[in-house]
Design an enzyme around this catalytic site. Structure first.
Site, PDB file in Angstrom:
ATOM      1  N   CYS A  33      43.305  38.571  50.897  1.00 40.02           N
ATOM      2  CA  CYS A  33      42.398  38.968  50.984  1.00 40.02           C
ATOM      3  C   CYS A  33      41.808  38.520  49.643  1.00 40.02           C
ATOM      4  O   CYS A  33      41.399  39.230  48.460  1.00 40.02           O
ATOM      5  CB  CYS A  33      41.843  40.195  51.008  1.00 40.02           C
ATOM      6  SG  CYS A  33      40.511  40.484  50.989  1.00 40.02           S
ATOM      7  N   CYS A  90      39.690  40.942  47.753  1.00 39.10           N
ATOM      8  CA  CYS A  90      40.399  42.353  47.202  1.00 39.10           C
ATOM      9  C   CYS A  90      40.644  41.905  46.182  1.00 39.10           C
ATOM     10  O   CYS A  90      41.094  42.705  44.915  1.00 39.10           O
ATOM     11  CB  CYS A  90      41.693  42.469  48.360  1.00 39.10           C
ATOM     12  SG  CYS A  90      41.149  42.115  50.080  1.00 39.10           S
ATOM     13  N   ASP A  91      41.246  40.931  45.698  1.00 37.81           N
ATOM     14  CA  ASP A  91      42.538  40.892  44.857  1.00 37.81           C
ATOM     15  C   ASP A  91      42.565  39.685  43.874  1.00 37.81           C
ATOM     16  O   ASP A  91      43.261  39.545  42.837  1.00 37.81           O
ATOM     17  CB  ASP A  91      43.824  40.010  45.530  1.00 37.81           C
ATOM     18  CG  ASP A  91      44.232  41.193  46.764  1.00 37.81           C
ATOM     19  OD1 ASP A  91      44.568  42.343  46.495  1.00 37.81           O
ATOM     20  OD2 ASP A  91      44.915  41.549  47.484  1.00 37.81           O
TER      21      ASP A  91
END
Ligand code: NAP
Length: 306
Positions: A132, A135-136
């Site tokens: 992701c 997300c990261d």
């Protein structure tokens, strides 16, 4: 007994909920493992009609949820583990221990990211290996990253990651991308992206704590090389979330729910919508469309029963 339980709160489940709630049938949605579905992990959605400047995936989900709630949809955070037929419908067992009875079910459990399935990936999950970018990505400011895959997700994730990383190298197992022309063009125009063709990740290398590189194999020459990087993002497609349905409704050989053109599954009273039954399109708009169809058909099914 509930009228309709919708398994999944991605765009398919939420669209079904809007239709069912507007028919005064107050559906109950069970979040599943990934509340909000795949759109929660995307950045800008540019191809959903009605948003000429694009819309953030999370906003699209939040707005749809608000819309369903406005008409009386109910939400529960839990995961469906099993279900069995009972008189007049079905009983769903949730991981949290609750059992809920319902007249109909709409399966909209979507699909989850595919992993490479190599041992070193397991070791460095969350320590340099991710599925992701949204997300990261922010953890990789000033670093070098690889993205594995050749589809639209790989292009989209790579472009997003160039906001943080100094260089993003895509590793693709063939010599041409699967991605759409528009996404490929955007990717190729970006100065901080590169591609290594015909290659697969054999092993993820690290110092025991974080990723330091990957071992690549050229599938044409069988040459093995090491490539230094700080992060590995996988964008190699998705697997339908149907494990709990095995033996309960008909699945195809890849595990997708078999649904007909009216979104009916092999079990009367159970419908399916979105990526859990879509082997071809997998778009936000087609997921929403099939959610609408499943919702309308569930409503019709209930009306005919009563
Ligand atoms: P996808 O189109 O299925 O592409 C997966 C890619 O990963 C393919 O290039 C595939 O290689 C590669 N791959 C699969 N398994 C692999 C493995 N084990 N090792 C190495 N490579 C592997 O998946 P996606 O990119 O997630 O897209 C899914 C759907 O969402 C598509 O319909 C896409 O159009 C859509 N989407 C649209 C947008 C957008 O319009 N902005 C953004 C994201 C996704 P091969 O090509 O060799 O099979």
């Amino acid at each position: 007994m509930e009228n309709v339980i919708i398994l999944g709160t991605g765009i398919a489940g939420l669209t079904a909920a809007i239709y069912i709630a507007r028919a005064n049938l107050s559906p109950l949605l069970i979040s599943g493992q990934e509340d909000g579905g795949q759109l929660m992990l995307t950045t800008e959605v540019e191809n959903f009609p009605g948003f000429p400047d694009g819309i953030n995936g999370q906003d699209l989900v939040a707005n749809s949820k608000k819309q369903a709630e406005k008409f009386g949809a109910k939400f529960k955070t839990d995961i469906a583990e099993d279900f069995n037929p009972i008189d007049g419908g079905f009983e769903i067992s949730l991981m949290g221990g609750d059992k809920i009875q319902t007249k109909t079910i709409i399966i909209a459990t979507g699909a989850s990211a595919r992993w490479l399935g190599i041992p070193s990936e397991e070791k460095y999950k969350g320590r340099g290996v991710s599925t992701c970018a949204t997300c990261d990505g922010a953890f990789y400011k000033g670093k070098e990253i690889i993205v594995v895959g050749g589809g639209d997700s790989a292009m989209e994730e790579s472009l997003f990651l160039t906001k943080f990383a100094t260089k993003v190298t895509v590793i693709h197992r063939r010599d041409e991308f699967r991605a759409s022309k528009i996404m490929q063009d955007k990717f190729q125009k970006n100065e901080n992206t590169e591609v290594i063709w015909d290659s697969v990740v054999e092993e993820i290398l690290g110092d025991g704590k974080v990723v330091t590189g990957v071992k690549l194999k050229n599938v044409k020459t069988n040459d093995i090389t090491e490539f230094k990087c700080d992060g590995v993002f996988l964008a190699i497609g998705h697997i339908p979330n149907t494990k709990f349905l095995t033996g309960k409704v008909d699945l195809d050989k890849l595990g997708y729910v078999k649904a007909d053109t009216l979104m009916k599954t092999s079990v009367s009273g159970i419908f399916a919508a979105g990526d859990v039954q879509d082997t071809r399109f997998k778009q936000a708009i087609t997921a929403a469309g099939s959610g609408c169809m499943a919702g309308m058909e569930a409503e019709k099914y209930l009306a005919e029963k009563e």
